[in-house]
Design an enzyme around this catalytic site. Sequence first.
Site, PDB file in Angstrom:
ATOM      1  N   ASP A  30       0.749  -1.277   0.049  1.00 31.68           N
ATOM      2  CA  ASP A  30       0.131   0.066  -0.027  1.00 31.68           C
ATOM      3  C   ASP A  30       0.886   1.208  -0.163  1.00 31.68           C
ATOM      4  OD1 ASP A  30      -2.492   1.771   0.656  1.00 31.68           O
ATOM      5  OD2 ASP A  30      -1.512   1.796   2.557  1.00 31.68           O
ATOM      6  N   ASP A  62      -0.342   5.248   0.932  1.00 28.73           N
ATOM      7  CA  ASP A  62      -0.408   5.930   2.019  1.00 28.73           C
ATOM      8  C   ASP A  62      -0.608   5.355   3.382  1.00 28.73           C
ATOM      9  OD1 ASP A  62      -1.130   8.471   0.481  1.00 28.73           O
ATOM     10  OD2 ASP A  62      -2.631   7.243  -0.242  1.00 28.73           O
ATOM     11  N   ASP A 115      -1.537  -0.949   6.168  1.00 27.83           N
ATOM     12  CA  ASP A 115      -1.765  -0.323   7.270  1.00 27.83           C
ATOM     13  C   ASP A 115      -3.220  -0.175   7.780  1.00 27.83           C
ATOM     14  OD1 ASP A 115      -1.873   1.703   5.528  1.00 27.83           O
ATOM     15  OD2 ASP A 115      -2.032   3.233   7.175  1.00 27.83           O
TER      16      ASP A 115
END
Length: 218
Positions: free
Chosen positions: A19, A21, A162
């Site tokens: 991922d 961001d 995250d």
Amino acid sequence: MTKFQGLRGLKHIKAVVFDMDGTLCLPQPWMFPAMRNAIGLHDKSIDILHFIDTLPSEKERKEAHDKIELVEAKAMKDMQPQPGLVDIMSYLTSNSISKNICTRNVGAPVETFVARFIQSEFSKFDYIMTRDFRPTKPLPDPLLHIASKLNIRPLEMIMVGDSYDDMKSGRSAGCLTVLLKNHVNGHLLLEHKELVDFAVENLSEIIELIQNLNNKIL
């Protein structure tokens, strides 16, 4: 200890998907609330992209996309790399392990981040899946697409993220999942522990994880 039940069938870690961001770059927790405010979405249970997709006209959908892209443009200027970024990029490149990105962002911030923070010799990614690819996370489709293009099994790929969307997408695709812990996502290890195989606090920890997995399997 991993909770991944298919580990015995794993032959080799051949690819990692990140991922962006909050994973490749440090979290910017103001960004998603700002997006919601920009488009008038105050129900936190509704996904931003789903909300935009269900707007009644093409004009309204375009205006909403333009508004969230303004927020993303501001976030792009403030991006900072995660600790361990260079270490993991160097390791994957040196060991011929495929590097990929799967993000719900648009392409420009990804390109800017890679150019700004990853040395050119480590900056080649095989596939970069943005929100232009539909359906996107938390569905497994973008990860299955990457695995298919790389001609590997999802089980030979790690999804690093995250958020719930990252872990849900990875688990649904059949990948190993690695949660990059921060000060706001610890609840995932309690509320959705079935989605997380491993948790790390620094991207460089993934190096030892891959080494351990491959050494146990080979």
